[in-house]
Design an enzyme around this catalytic site. Structure first.
Site, mmCIF file in Angstrom:
data_model
loop_
_atom_site.group_PDB
_atom_site.id
_atom_site.type_symbol
_atom_site.label_atom_id
_atom_site.label_comp_id
_atom_site.label_asym_id
_atom_site.label_seq_id
_atom_site.Cartn_x
_atom_site.Cartn_y
_atom_site.Cartn_z
ATOM 1 N N ASP A 48 -17.496 12.025 51.302
ATOM 2 C CA ASP A 48 -17.910 12.418 49.947
ATOM 3 C C ASP A 48 -18.102 11.218 49.026
ATOM 4 O O ASP A 48 -17.843 11.294 47.829
ATOM 5 C CB ASP A 48 -16.892 13.390 49.316
ATOM 6 C CG ASP A 48 -16.633 14.575 50.203
ATOM 7 O OD1 ASP A 48 -17.598 15.084 50.784
ATOM 8 O OD2 ASP A 48 -15.463 14.982 50.328
ATOM 9 N N LYS A 77 -22.981 9.303 49.870
ATOM 10 C CA LYS A 77 -23.855 8.605 50.816
ATOM 11 C C LYS A 77 -25.279 9.138 50.772
ATOM 12 O O LYS A 77 -26.227 8.388 50.978
ATOM 13 C CB LYS A 77 -23.324 8.751 52.251
ATOM 14 C CG LYS A 77 -22.019 8.036 52.490
ATOM 15 C CD LYS A 77 -21.545 8.225 53.915
ATOM 16 C CE LYS A 77 -21.104 9.628 54.246
ATOM 17 N NZ LYS A 77 -19.960 10.136 53.474
ATOM 18 N N GLY A 124 -21.928 17.105 53.849
ATOM 19 C CA GLY A 124 -22.643 17.682 52.699
ATOM 20 C C GLY A 124 -23.203 16.535 51.890
ATOM 21 O O GLY A 124 -22.488 15.926 51.105
ATOM 22 N N HIS A 125 -24.442 16.183 52.139
ATOM 23 C CA HIS A 125 -25.053 15.028 51.469
ATOM 24 C C HIS A 125 -26.009 15.533 50.386
ATOM 25 O O HIS A 125 -26.952 16.247 50.681
ATOM 26 C CB HIS A 125 -25.782 14.145 52.487
ATOM 27 C CG HIS A 125 -24.847 13.490 53.468
ATOM 28 N ND1 HIS A 125 -25.250 12.706 54.505
ATOM 29 C CD2 HIS A 125 -23.489 13.498 53.527
ATOM 30 C CE1 HIS A 125 -24.186 12.261 55.169
ATOM 31 N NE2 HIS A 125 -23.116 12.754 54.605
ATOM 32 N N GLN A 169 -19.226 11.732 56.939
ATOM 33 C CA GLN A 169 -17.785 11.556 56.674
ATOM 34 C C GLN A 169 -17.532 10.072 56.351
ATOM 35 O O GLN A 169 -18.456 9.367 55.982
ATOM 36 C CB GLN A 169 -16.924 12.041 57.851
ATOM 37 C CG GLN A 169 -16.991 13.541 58.111
ATOM 38 C CD GLN A 169 -18.197 13.957 58.929
ATOM 39 O OE1 GLN A 169 -18.485 13.372 59.956
ATOM 40 N NE2 GLN A 169 -18.909 14.976 58.498
ATOM 41 N N PRO A 207 -11.812 22.395 45.981
ATOM 42 C CA PRO A 207 -11.544 21.280 45.061
ATOM 43 C C PRO A 207 -11.067 20.064 45.859
ATOM 44 O O PRO A 207 -10.270 20.200 46.779
ATOM 45 C CB PRO A 207 -10.426 21.799 44.150
ATOM 46 C CG PRO A 207 -9.945 23.065 44.746
ATOM 47 C CD PRO A 207 -10.927 23.536 45.774
HETATM 48 P P1 IMP Z 1 -13.907 18.902 60.473
HETATM 49 O O1 IMP Z 1 -14.826 17.724 60.482
HETATM 50 O O2 IMP Z 1 -14.535 20.147 59.911
HETATM 51 O O3 IMP Z 1 -13.267 19.115 61.809
HETATM 52 O O4 IMP Z 1 -12.695 18.563 59.459
HETATM 53 C C1 IMP Z 1 -11.732 17.536 59.725
HETATM 54 C C2 IMP Z 1 -11.352 16.823 58.436
HETATM 55 O O5 IMP Z 1 -12.468 16.063 57.972
HETATM 56 C C3 IMP Z 1 -10.975 17.752 57.271
HETATM 57 O O6 IMP Z 1 -9.990 17.102 56.496
HETATM 58 C C4 IMP Z 1 -12.258 17.867 56.480
HETATM 59 O O7 IMP Z 1 -12.029 18.184 55.134
HETATM 60 C C5 IMP Z 1 -12.801 16.464 56.632
HETATM 61 N N1 IMP Z 1 -14.251 16.393 56.525
HETATM 62 C C6 IMP Z 1 -15.159 16.732 57.465
HETATM 63 N N2 IMP Z 1 -16.401 16.497 57.019
HETATM 64 C C7 IMP Z 1 -16.278 15.989 55.793
HETATM 65 C C8 IMP Z 1 -17.215 15.522 54.844
HETATM 66 O O8 IMP Z 1 -18.437 15.498 55.068
HETATM 67 N N3 IMP Z 1 -16.699 15.069 53.681
HETATM 68 C C9 IMP Z 1 -15.373 15.022 53.440
HETATM 69 N N4 IMP Z 1 -14.467 15.440 54.300
HETATM 70 C C10 IMP Z 1 -14.904 15.926 55.479
#
Ligand code: IMP
Length: 414
Positions: free
Chosen positions: A14, A17, A41-42, A211, A290
């Site tokens: 977040d 990017k 989520g870009h 991520q 949040p």
């Molecule tokens: P997963 O990728 O859905 O398996 O989630 C694993 C961890 O990565 C969790 O803490 C999510 O909130 C975090 N996470 C996954 N994708 C994102 C992202 O694009 N932005 C922020 N956190 C992410």
């Protein structure tokens, strides 16, 4: 050598990017996603409105730029349809995309498994089936785009998933997947060949990380991480090419956020943290959750710098800090009586107390500013403090949600 630019999240995701990739892709031929899937989520805000991209590479919003979904991703076909439809209803030109035929597909059963296995609740995942899809990939029971052409394999996979987990209509899933195959067959193939040829022909390629470094499956705060490499090492892993990078751009927010579970030393539980959340609209682009908010953490950023070797930094959302009388920056941690300068293990990280340096804030609204010299002196001092601490130039500065709310310090882009 053609410019190959890597854009990597330096924190817990977040970091904005999407906006940086969109900017750096304005002259690019290819924009390549190499890891993750619809958990990303870009966001890009441009003349068509706000695009929330989950699987479509952000550079592909430029009509001349081909968005490549490389084999390191896990792809949810249904989510891709939805995303393309939402871009269409915004009146945007249809993005050009190319799928690696080796890309693994997320099936409805992956989401069901994620709930049952408890990862969703325990780790606070995005509930998009990411972990189980990557598990199937390494367990050699996954379903790739290529496998949609082997009807027997496909039917057997769906039958096994249905028998083990239920919760979906196998006939409907089969017909959807065949429709997906037929629709995308023309724009799927050997993405490794496509990218490596583009590079050898002098084309410009932007690699879009999803991520952030601290969510990397190996270098992140394991087990509170995602299931793929999110660092620069994810590029060869997820594409099969290892170009000579002309820039490795680390993207860091001017403060820090995290969603989901796991240690976060600079998290601010007071009114200030809430104020950061509201000012920065810190709610998940994918889940609406949040986000936990706190201060910039230089211990974590030094670690991200060591792992990725950033040549440039993009410091985003600087405008959100306007109006804070003081700005804190963690320069080290305390663990018991010990001062810690290096990013520790997850379990120690949960026990550290940040050692802050406090910098003066500024009152002026800087949103939309595009000229570094016009920033208040305290904001400039903040930027210089970060670049001196990390030894990397802050060459892009985000000053608002819109694509053009960006300070480009040309002196660092030779
Ligand atoms: P997963 O990728 O859905 O398996 O989630 C694993 C961890 O990565 C969790 O803490 C999510 O909130 C975090 N996470 C996954 N994708 C994102 C992202 O694009 N932005 C922020 N956190 C992410």
């Amino acid at each position: 050598m053609a410019p190959a630019v890597a854009v990597i999240g330096a924190q817990w995701g977040d970091e904005a990017k999407g906006k940086i990739v969109h900017f750096l892709s304005r002259n690019a031929d290819l924009c390549v996603r190499f890891n993750g899937g619809p958990n990303a989520g870009h966001t890009v805000v441009d003349q068509y409105g706000e695009a929330r991209l989950h699987q479509v590479p952000a550079g592909a919003l430029h009509p001349h730029c081909l968005g490549v979904l490389a084999h390191g991703m896990v792809l949810d076909p249904w989510a891709l349809w939805e995303e393309l439809e939402s871009l269409r209803t915004q009146g945007r030109p249809k993005p050009q995309i190319f799928l690696s035929e080796r890309i693994h597909l997320i099936l409805p059963s992956h989401r069901i498994r994620e709930e049952r296995e408890g990862a969703a609740a325990k780790l606070g995942t995005t509930r998009k089936g990411i972990g189980p899809a990557y598990m199937d990939r390494v367990a050699r029971r996954g379903l790739r785009f290529l496998d949609l052409f082997n009807l027997e394999y496909l039917q057997e996979k769906l039958r096994a998933e249905h028998e083990a987990f239920g919760g979906f209509d196998p006939e409907k899933v089969l017909s959807d997947l065949l429709r997906f195959r037929d629709e995308f067959e023309k724009c799927a193939g050997d993405a490794q060949a496509l990218i490596s040829e583009a590079i050898s022909h002098g084309k410009t390629v932007v690699f879009e990380g999803a991520q952030g470094t601290l969510l990397d499956v190996d270098f992140g705060t394991y087990p509170y991480v995602t299931s793929s490499p999110t660092t620069v090492h994810g590029i060869p892993w997820g594409t099969g090419v290892w170009p000579e990078f002309s820039a490795v751009v680390g993207v860091a927010k001017a403060y820090t956020t995290r969603v989901g579970a796991g240690p976060f030393p600079t998290e601010d539980h007071t009114e200030l943290g809430k104020r950061l959340r509201e000012a920065g609209r810190e709610y998940g682009a994918t889940t609406g959750r949040p986000r936990r908010c706190g201060w910039l953490d230089l211990v974590a950023l030094r670690y991200a710098q060591r792992i990725n070797g950033f040549t440039h930094l993009a410091l985003t959302k600087l405008d959100v800090l306007s109006g804070f009388p003081e700005i804190r920056v963690a320069v080290a941690y305390r663990l018991g009586r010990r001062r810690v300068e290096d990013f520790p293990s997850t379990w120690e990280l949960a026990r550290v107390v940040p050692i802050y340096e406090v910098l003066p804030g500024w009152r002026e609204d800087i949103s939309g500013l595009r000229d570094f010299e016009k920033l208040p002196k305290e904001a400039k001092a903040y930027v210089r403090f970060v670049e001196e601490a990390l030894g990397v130039p802050v060459s892009l500065i985000g000053t608002g949600r819109e694509a053009e709310a960006l300070i480009v310090r040309e002196e660092f882009w030779s």
